[in-house]
Design an enzyme around this catalytic site. Structure first.
Site, PDB file in Angstrom:
ATOM      1  N   HIS A 117       0.878  -1.174   0.000  1.00 39.44           N
ATOM      2  CA  HIS A 117       0.000   0.000   0.000  1.00 39.44           C
ATOM      3  C   HIS A 117       0.917   1.227   0.000  1.00 39.44           C
ATOM      4  O   HIS A 117       2.033   1.167   0.519  1.00 39.44           O
ATOM      5  CB  HIS A 117      -0.837  -0.044   1.286  1.00 39.44           C
ATOM      6  CG  HIS A 117      -1.871   1.021   1.390  1.00 39.44           C
ATOM      7  ND1 HIS A 117      -1.589   2.284   1.842  1.00 39.44           N
ATOM      8  CD2 HIS A 117      -3.188   1.011   1.117  1.00 39.44           C
ATOM      9  CE1 HIS A 117      -2.696   3.011   1.836  1.00 39.44           C
ATOM     10  NE2 HIS A 117      -3.683   2.259   1.400  1.00 39.44           N
ATOM     11  N   CYS A 357      -4.857   2.628  -3.721  1.00 38.09           N
ATOM     12  CA  CYS A 357      -3.662   3.221  -3.074  1.00 38.09           C
ATOM     13  C   CYS A 357      -2.499   2.239  -3.118  1.00 38.09           C
ATOM     14  O   CYS A 357      -1.718   2.136  -2.144  1.00 38.09           O
ATOM     15  CB  CYS A 357      -3.933   3.644  -1.633  1.00 38.09           C
ATOM     16  SG  CYS A 357      -5.331   4.730  -1.452  1.00 38.09           S
TER      17      CYS A 357
HETATM   18  N1  C6P Z   1      -6.319   0.382   2.709  1.00 34.60           N
HETATM   19  C1  C6P Z   1      -8.111  -0.065   1.169  1.00 34.60           C
HETATM   20  O1  C6P Z   1      -9.212   0.172   0.691  1.00 34.60           O
HETATM   21  P1  C6P Z   1      -5.266   3.723   6.885  1.00 34.60           P
HETATM   22  O2  C6P Z   1      -5.902   4.403   5.706  1.00 34.60           O
HETATM   23  O3  C6P Z   1      -4.162   4.519   7.483  1.00 34.60           O
HETATM   24  O4  C6P Z   1      -6.265   3.240   7.872  1.00 34.60           O
HETATM   25  O5  C6P Z   1      -4.621   2.359   6.315  1.00 34.60           O
HETATM   26  C2  C6P Z   1      -3.633   2.417   5.308  1.00 34.60           C
HETATM   27  C3  C6P Z   1      -3.360   1.060   4.772  1.00 34.60           C
HETATM   28  C4  C6P Z   1      -2.108   0.507   4.959  1.00 34.60           C
HETATM   29  N2  C6P Z   1      -1.827  -0.717   4.528  1.00 34.60           N
HETATM   30  C5  C6P Z   1      -2.729  -1.481   3.894  1.00 34.60           C
HETATM   31  C6  C6P Z   1      -2.355  -2.862   3.471  1.00 34.60           C
HETATM   32  C7  C6P Z   1      -4.007  -0.980   3.668  1.00 34.60           C
HETATM   33  O6  C6P Z   1      -4.896  -1.757   3.048  1.00 34.60           O
HETATM   34  C8  C6P Z   1      -4.335   0.330   4.094  1.00 34.60           C
HETATM   35  C9  C6P Z   1      -5.668   0.918   3.814  1.00 34.60           C
HETATM   36  C10 C6P Z   1      -7.659   0.763   2.357  1.00 34.60           C
HETATM   37  O7  C6P Z   1      -7.385  -0.958   0.754  1.00 34.60           O
HETATM   38  C11 C6P Z   1      -7.830   2.231   2.143  1.00 34.60           C
HETATM   39  S1  C6P Z   1      -6.728   2.905   0.948  1.00 34.60           S
END
Ligand code: C6P
Length: 401
Positions: A117, A357
């Site tokens: 990500h 993302c």
């Molecule tokens: N993925 C998805 O729809 P946050 O946004 O900080 O809570 O998490 C970030 C994040 C980090 N690592 C991984 C593997 C993730 O999947 C995510 C968040 C969401 O896949 C929103 S982009």
């Protein structure tokens, strides 16, 4: 377990009984008891922590620190190794800024992957740019998986950090992390693990894994938004510099010197997300009651059913047929993922479409994006049928143009 009973605990399902919510990878829904824990704090003892010299503040402080204990138990950590953050992104960034910026130099290497990500790989890209360290990627196999052999092919004793996902948010593959951590340690590197898509779905024990850091978000595991966790081995947290300074993290402040509290507090500047921590602890208790055996089995059953049915539809390309978790990434030939998502929405099916993302992996897949269905334990077999019908509708609708 009675799935209808489980679903009755969710306001979103009570209000939308036929909704196929297949976007838990982006955010999980919240059961009433988590919402009630937040409400209880705000209504009954919603004051600041660590500051007030009065009963209500002691109560809030106790609940906040009790929450840290529950979360530490949930991942097999010690109390003082749990740092509250805004979410996985801020936890992953904290490691890069606080550990990476102070420990990496020219000639060092950081290993990451194309399955990350953006919140996992971008901070290290930036740290490498600023420190002169070299960023290397583990070559993926033909399915897009990380293998131990491929990791060995890029690992040298120049490697100081391995920044890697436990479960990919696009492909749903589980990384063979135990072997990778062992090899990384033998080479003298630390491992920062992105657990955002793992911790909500399977038992993760930091001591058993022996990872150095683990980051995850509350909102993907039935908890509130705006709260996440950085687990770090205490001896590492102790040596790291804070990256945010101010209220509550300070110990002594003089004109010519400053000292900070011990971990985890030195990383928690300002008034914390008290309600978020309390809500996340309630979510951990709830998930423990549901049980990871049930969660893993149910997600597997639903994903297998969905992959089987989707694979029968002409023009549907499933990118991760063999994945172990509840994430399915696919496309419909000739239909933009966002256009498909709009038709799905008209069918009461919530999915995510786009690069999620994680542009390195959608680029690797040679696509602008995918349609991603992500299952959690509260989904039904009917949700799979609604998804399949939505795919057929999208095909028919866009076939007309
Ligand atoms: N993925 C998805 O729809 P946050 O946004 O900080 O809570 O998490 C970030 C994040 C980090 N690592 C991984 C593997 C993730 O999947 C995510 C968040 C969401 O896949 C929103 S982009």
């Amino acid at each position: 377990m009675d799935i209808n009973k489980i679903r009755q605990e969710y306001g979103v399902f009570r209000n939308n009984p036929n909704l196929a919510y297949l976007d838990s990878g982006a955010m999980a829904l919240k059961p009433d008891r988590v919402v009630k824990a937040l409400e209880d704090y705000y209504i009954n003892y919603g004051v600041n922590v660590h500051r007030g010299v009065y009963q209500l503040s002691y109560q809030a402080t106790d609940k906040y620190e009790e929450a840290r204990n529950v979360i530490a138990d949930f991942i097999g950590a010690k109390f003082e190794e749990v740092v509250f953050t805004r979410g996985a992104s801020s936890a992953l960034n904290l490691v890069a800024s606080s550990y990476g910026m102070f420990n990496l130099h020219e000639g060092d290497e950081v290993i990451t992957t194309e399955l990350e990500h953006h919140s996992s790989d971008m901070p290290w890209f930036n740290v490498c740019k600023l420190t002169g360290a070299k960023l290397k990627y583990i070559p993926l196999d033909s399915e897009g998986r990380i293998t131990v052999e491929a990791f060995k092919s890029v690992l040298t004793n120049k490697c100081k950090v391995v920044a890697i996902t436990y479960v990919s948010n696009v492909m749903g593959y589980i990384t063979p992390i135990r072997e990778i951590i062992k090899l990384a340690h033998e080479a003298g590197a630390i491992v920062t693990l992105d657990g955002a898509q793992a911790v909500p779905h399977m038992k993760v024990d930091v001591k058993e894994l022996d990872c150095d850091f683990l980051s995850f978000s509350g909102h993907k595991m039935c908890g509130p938004t705006g709260i996440g966790v950085l687990y770090g081995k205490y001896e590492l947290l102790e040596k790291m510099n804070p990256i945010e300074f101010g209220g509550d993290m300070a110990d002594t402040v003089r004109l010519d010197s400053q000292t900070y509290k011990l971990p985890p507090y030195k990383f928690e500047t300002g008034t914390p997300n008290v309600a978020g921590a309390i809500g996340l602890a309630e979510a951990c208790k709830y998930i423990n009651e549901i049980g990871f055996d049930y969660i893993v089995k149910r997600e597997k059953m639903l994903r297998d059913l969905a992959v089987e049915k989707l694979s029968l539809i002409d023009g549907v390309i499933v990118y991760n047929k063999t994945a172990e978790t509840g994430i399915i990434s696919f496309n419909i030939d000739g239909v933009h993922p966002h256009d498909a998502a709009s038709v799905f929405d008209n069918n009461g099916v919530c999915i995510r479409a786009g690069h999620h993302c994680a542009q390195l992996i959608t680029t690797w897949l040679k696509t602008i994006g995918t349609i991603r269905a992500s299952f959690y334990f509260y989904n039904r077999e009917e949700d799979v049928d609604l998804l399949v019908n939505a795919v057929k509708d999208a095909k028919e609708f866009f076939g007309k143009f």
